[in-house]
Design a protein around this motif. Structure first.
Motif, PDB file in Angstrom:
ATOM      1  N   VAL A   1      -4.644   5.649   6.571  1.00 39.96           N
ATOM      2  CA  VAL A   1      -4.211   4.708   5.534  1.00 39.96           C
ATOM      3  C   VAL A   1      -4.021   3.291   6.066  1.00 39.96           C
ATOM      4  O   VAL A   1      -3.824   2.356   5.295  1.00 39.96           O
ATOM      5  CB  VAL A   1      -2.902   5.175   4.870  1.00 39.96           C
TER       6      VAL A   1
ATOM      7  N   GLY B   1       0.686   9.492   3.752  1.00 41.30           N
ATOM      8  CA  GLY B   1       0.326   8.080   3.683  1.00 41.30           C
ATOM      9  C   GLY B   1       1.516   7.178   3.422  1.00 41.30           C
ATOM     10  O   GLY B   1       1.625   6.081   3.992  1.00 41.30           O
ATOM     11  N   THR B   2       2.427   7.626   2.567  1.00 48.13           N
ATOM     12  CA  THR B   2       3.609   6.823   2.245  1.00 48.13           C
ATOM     13  C   THR B   2       4.492   6.641   3.472  1.00 48.13           C
ATOM     14  O   THR B   2       4.929   5.523   3.789  1.00 48.13           O
ATOM     15  CB  THR B   2       4.424   7.498   1.125  1.00 48.13           C
TER      16      THR B   2
ATOM     17  N   SER C   1       0.827  -1.202   0.000  1.00 47.62           N
ATOM     18  CA  SER C   1       0.000   0.000   0.000  1.00 47.62           C
ATOM     19  C   SER C   1       0.863   1.255   0.000  1.00 47.62           C
ATOM     20  O   SER C   1       0.542   2.265  -0.640  1.00 47.62           O
ATOM     21  CB  SER C   1      -0.916  -0.014   1.230  1.00 47.62           C
TER      22      SER C   1
ATOM     23  N   SER D   1      -4.256  11.583   6.572  1.00 48.39           N
ATOM     24  CA  SER D   1      -3.956  10.332   5.871  1.00 48.39           C
ATOM     25  C   SER D   1      -2.804   9.580   6.522  1.00 48.39           C
ATOM     26  O   SER D   1      -2.638   8.379   6.304  1.00 48.39           O
ATOM     27  CB  SER D   1      -3.630  10.602   4.396  1.00 48.39           C
TER      28      SER D   1
ATOM     29  N   GLY E   1      -0.572  12.079  -0.031  1.00 45.47           N
ATOM     30  CA  GLY E   1       0.235  10.938  -0.471  1.00 45.47           C
ATOM     31  C   GLY E   1       1.527  10.799   0.309  1.00 45.47           C
ATOM     32  O   GLY E   1       1.922   9.691   0.681  1.00 45.47           O
TER      33      GLY E   1
ATOM     34  N   SER F   1       1.061   4.479  -2.450  1.00 44.99           N
ATOM     35  CA  SER F   1       1.041   5.879  -2.012  1.00 44.99           C
ATOM     36  C   SER F   1       2.226   6.656  -2.585  1.00 44.99           C
ATOM     37  O   SER F   1       2.097   7.834  -2.940  1.00 44.99           O
ATOM     38  CB  SER F   1       1.064   5.943  -0.481  1.00 44.99           C
TER      39      SER F   1
END
Length: 425
Positions: free
Chosen positions: A338, A283-284, A149, A334, A280, A153
């Motif tokens: 996430v 989330g990453t 996932s 996020s 993003g 991201s």
């Protein structure tokens, strides 16, 4: 993990990265392209909202049927052979808008996207999860799913960053090239999962019949397969409910948020890209660095509830945004929400046999597809109404608030989820 498995996973991660890079690159631009084709010069367009909702619903109908089928077929024929279909077909809609974004070509793109995504949407992440489950022991699956996932991201960040500096025409042209590159890379480098064909047709619930007597046609009865899968375990049944309401909220937010922000704060492609880059990156970092730390200490079920709670909070903040900076602040949530999708997939993965990973992930994707049908029917008219001059009261974000309530239902259900020991333990 063995050396062979690490080799296969590294190429799977690159395949997923290239696919997601191609897909996410066009997301910031598609709202402007849609509005320019259907309602040029306007910041509010009910036709665009309704067409987007209809598209999501039709894709949901298709994937409801196709995901269990493709998941089951991947158990028989291997993940790579089934992945070839979506990796190839999904190049076509991108190529159409890369060529032209006039009203005529937009409608051609619209039709092709519905037809192709009815077959392929969600297939790549679904089969990628099954591939990871083939190659990672149960104890490491939550982390591995989180890394997968996180790769998605990271592609999301790179894609939206590229869109920030490219024109609409260049965005679709580069996206098409990356999609072609991803399909070619997969064919050259990705090795298929090793599957034990002797145990190929073992059902989740044994009925005392010989495994060899179960015909391939049974895999094609996707709705029956979906029902039997849900009834196989209380944990799976509860996880499916959580997945449904979580995706109901996700799809609703995806279909409404950009139109809401465009009408409320006059956002354009660059604003959307900036917003997605913030989300993003958060989330990453969370999936690649924090999730491997939190899973062993908190457990998947508790981490799932934490993710869903902040998912709900983030939507409610969007709905009451009083200034253009508020959506950017909300995007930072996020870093916490996430966690939910990798945790759901990992919980389900551990409840089935190794030779049924494709079927399991396909059935959960099928449940999520029901949300793709219901969400546009519920939220698209609501969004169009409250962004129009005919709104019964002045609350442009009312539909986003309702979407947040759907997320709250998934959070409450997750608190009741009881994870039984893995099936192989």
């Amino acid at each position: 993990m063995e050396k062979l498995n690490l080799y296969g996973l590294s190429h799977l991660f690159m395949t997923v990265f290239l696919h997601n890079l191609s897909t996410f690159m066009v997301v910031p631009a598609i709202t402007d392209v849609t509005m320019a084709a259907l309602c040029p010069g306007q910041d509010e367009c009910s036709l665009a909202i309704y067409l987007t909702g209809f598209q999501q619903a039709m894709i949901g109908v298709g994937t409801l049927v196709m995901m269990p089928i493709l998941g089951s077929l991947s158990d028989k024929y291997g993940r790579k052979s089934i992945l070839t279909l979506p990796m190839t077909l999904m190049i076509i809609p991108l190529g159409i808008l890369a060529y032209s974004r006039t009203k005529t070509f937009f409608y051609i793109y619209y039709v092709f996207k519905i037809i192709i995504f009815m077959i392929c949407d969600g297939c790549i992440p679904c089969l990628a999860l099954a591939y990871v489950a083939d190659n990672v022991p149960e104890g490491g699956r939550s982390t591995a799913f989180g890394i997968l996932s996180g790769i998605g991201s990271a592609a999301f960040v790179c894609g939206t960053l590229a869109a920030r500096f490219l024109s609409a025409a260049q965005t679709f042209q580069v996206s098409t090239f990356v999609a072609v590159l991803g399909a070619v890379y997969m064919q050259i480098f990705l090795r298929d999962s090793v599957i034990d064909h002797n145990d190929l047709y073992a059902p989740i619930i044994s009925h005392g019949k010989s495994k060899a007597n179960v015909p391939l046609l049974k895999a094609l009865r996707s709705l029956q397969d979906l029902t039997s899968f849900l009834n196989s375990s209380k944990t799976i049944n509860q996880a499916a409910i959580v997945a449904f309401f979580s995706n109901l909220a996700d799809v609703g937010l995806h279909g409404s948020m950009m139109f809401y922000l465009k009408a409320r704060f006059h956002f354009d492609k660059n604003h959307f890209a900036d917003l997605m880059i913030i989300s993003g990156i958060a989330g990453t970092v969370s999936q690649l660095l924090l999730m491997p730390i939190f899973v062993p200490t908190l457990g998947e079920a508790r981490l799932l509830s934490i993710g869903l709670f902040f998912h709900c909070v983030h939507m409610i903040i969007y709905s009451i945004a009083w200034s253009a900076w508020v959506p950017y602040a909300a995007a930072m949530f996020s870093i916490l929400f996430v966690f939910s999708q990798p945790c759901i997939r990992s919980i389900v993965s551990k409840q089935v046999d190794p030779h049924e990973q494709g079927r399991a992930q396909g059935c959960i994707s099928g449940i999520c597809s029901i949300a793709h049908i219901v969400s546009p029917l519920a939220f698209s008219p609501l969004t169009a109404l409250f962004l129009s001059e005919k709104a019964p009261f002045d609350f442009p974000g009312f539909s986003i608030m309702c979407i947040g309530i759907a997320s709250m239902i998934s959070f409450v259900q997750s608190m009741m989820l009881r994870v039984v020991p893995p099936i192989l333990s």
